[in-house]
Design an enzyme around this catalytic site. Sequence first.
Site, PDB file in Angstrom:
ATOM      1  N   GLU A   9      47.543  51.910  30.563  1.00 31.32           N
ATOM      2  CA  GLU A   9      47.391  52.636  29.311  1.00 31.32           C
ATOM      3  C   GLU A   9      45.996  53.219  29.140  1.00 31.32           C
ATOM      4  OE1 GLU A   9      46.438  49.492  25.872  1.00 31.32           O
ATOM      5  OE2 GLU A   9      48.330  49.055  26.887  1.00 31.32           O
ATOM      6  N   CYS A  31      44.692  42.503  34.687  1.00 26.02           N
ATOM      7  CA  CYS A  31      43.289  42.106  34.773  1.00 26.02           C
ATOM      8  C   CYS A  31      43.173  40.646  35.185  1.00 26.02           C
ATOM      9  CB  CYS A  31      42.606  42.329  33.426  1.00 26.02           C
ATOM     10  SG  CYS A  31      40.822  42.031  33.444  1.00 26.02           S
ATOM     11  N   CYS A  37      40.179  37.198  29.522  1.00 29.06           N
ATOM     12  CA  CYS A  37      39.351  36.821  28.379  1.00 29.06           C
ATOM     13  C   CYS A  37      40.257  36.424  27.198  1.00 29.06           C
ATOM     14  CB  CYS A  37      38.444  37.972  27.978  1.00 29.06           C
ATOM     15  SG  CYS A  37      37.260  38.440  29.272  1.00 29.06           S
ATOM     16  N   CYS A  86      41.510  39.178  24.602  1.00 28.19           N
ATOM     17  CA  CYS A  86      42.009  40.451  25.140  1.00 28.19           C
ATOM     18  C   CYS A  86      43.454  40.320  25.617  1.00 28.19           C
ATOM     19  CB  CYS A  86      41.104  40.887  26.297  1.00 28.19           C
ATOM     20  SG  CYS A  86      41.580  42.453  27.060  1.00 28.19           S
ATOM     21  N   GLY A 129      41.667  46.133  32.927  1.00 30.09           N
ATOM     22  CA  GLY A 129      41.005  45.881  34.197  1.00 30.09           C
ATOM     23  C   GLY A 129      39.497  45.766  34.079  1.00 30.09           C
ATOM     24  N   GLU A 130      38.894  45.145  35.077  1.00 38.24           N
ATOM     25  CA  GLU A 130      37.440  45.017  35.196  1.00 38.24           C
ATOM     26  C   GLU A 130      36.959  46.063  36.196  1.00 38.24           C
ATOM     27  OE1 GLU A 130      33.723  44.663  35.694  1.00 38.24           O
ATOM     28  OE2 GLU A 130      34.551  43.367  34.121  1.00 38.24           O
ATOM     29  N   SER A 150      30.007  43.133  28.375  1.00 37.89           N
ATOM     30  CA  SER A 150      30.866  42.358  27.475  1.00 37.89           C
ATOM     31  C   SER A 150      30.342  40.924  27.438  1.00 37.89           C
ATOM     32  CB  SER A 150      32.318  42.386  27.971  1.00 37.89           C
ATOM     33  OG  SER A 150      32.857  43.674  27.862  1.00 37.89           O
ATOM     34  N   LEU A 151      29.476  40.663  26.487  1.00 45.41           N
ATOM     35  CA  LEU A 151      28.810  39.354  26.424  1.00 45.41           C
ATOM     36  C   LEU A 151      29.600  38.372  25.558  1.00 45.41           C
ATOM     37  CD1 LEU A 151      26.180  38.254  27.684  1.00 45.41           C
ATOM     38  CD2 LEU A 151      25.104  38.605  25.453  1.00 45.41           C
ATOM     39  N   HIS A 152      29.754  38.706  24.281  1.00 42.00           N
ATOM     40  CA  HIS A 152      30.636  37.997  23.345  1.00 42.00           C
ATOM     41  C   HIS A 152      30.263  36.541  23.064  1.00 42.00           C
ATOM     42  CE1 HIS A 152      32.918  41.591  23.844  1.00 42.00           C
ATOM     43  NE2 HIS A 152      33.282  41.309  25.069  1.00 42.00           N
ATOM     44  N   CYS A 192      43.104  46.526  24.000  1.00 45.20           N
ATOM     45  CA  CYS A 192      43.414  46.808  25.406  1.00 45.20           C
ATOM     46  C   CYS A 192      44.622  46.003  25.868  1.00 45.20           C
ATOM     47  CB  CYS A 192      42.216  46.459  26.293  1.00 45.20           C
ATOM     48  SG  CYS A 192      40.790  47.516  26.043  1.00 45.20           S
TER      49      CYS A 192
END
Length: 345
Positions: A89, A109, A113, A116, A161-162, A216-218, A335
């Site tokens: 997508e 992915c 996470c 996500c 995806g990464e 992407s720390l979060h 996502c």
Amino acid sequence: MNNLQDYSLEELKKIITNLGFPAFRAKQIFDAMLNGKDYADKINISKELIEKLQENNYALQAVKIIKKVVAKDKTTKYLFKLFDGNVVEGVLMQYKFGKTLCLSTQVGCKMNCAFCASGLNGWKRNLTAGEILSQVVAVNTDINGTLKNREITNIVLMGTGEPLDNFDNVVKFLKLVTSEEGFNISVRNISISTCGIPSKIEKLADLGLACNLCISLHAPNDEIRKTIMPIAKSYSIASVLESANYYSTITNRRFYVEYVLIKNVNSAQKHAEELASILQELPCHVNLIKLNDVPERGLIGATDAQTNTFLNTLLRNKISATIRRKMGDDVTGACGQLRNSYIEK
């Protein structure tokens, strides 16, 4: 299936001459496919060449739009079907400065996470450079853009995806989409979002492709990060930020820190204070993100009051930060959500 969008114009010339046709035909094919044309459309290519390409299983378009959902704010989610039946997508977001397209780089992915939806159905495979580029072609064509007059102004590799886990194909895509004979999109208008793979971040910096790097720390510490991001068990926050700082030094560009605010996990004022302390002196900007609801994950976003307190704490500590505008929430904006709903059906 051989996807012609995987190749640069020079590579395409070799393919065409090897098939026994003059090299100038490559430019005609190149322009046709970046204008969203397929064999069934009216294109300036001889019948003999088309037949030869089809005999050798060469495709002009790698993806096909099979679903489109438009939100109240005009954010548009696209579902693309690949040649092998897999789906990915993308999201088109409209701003005052132009139209930004968010792309997928993998089918599924590996990162999984906790906040996500992309990893819910696992990882299937990497996308080729041409399959990533084909998403740009499909959407640009859908909104009446052309190769010479493209409608898409910005690109973010922030979908399923990464990107750095598919490093070679992503780098090839960047070279294709920024090429002068192609869409000629400036690297300054392209952003790459990564969970943080230090060696790949440094390798990207050394290639000289100075895209916007988004980390992407979060979480403000490794303990919290490990509970919501499995990759944190392999790479510490310190190592990720060190590589991001290296990227900034080499490219002479600041990097971005993405931080999704989750209630009772990482959104308290003490977490903001801790985040500010580890980002001091680093050339970065923090994007605070309101959590898109993913029912399967069971997480709750921080309140508006918590979000504002978090922001003000960062600003008070002289950390550049803003709250990212939330878009497409009424069309499953997170996502992977549109893809997952399609797979379930």
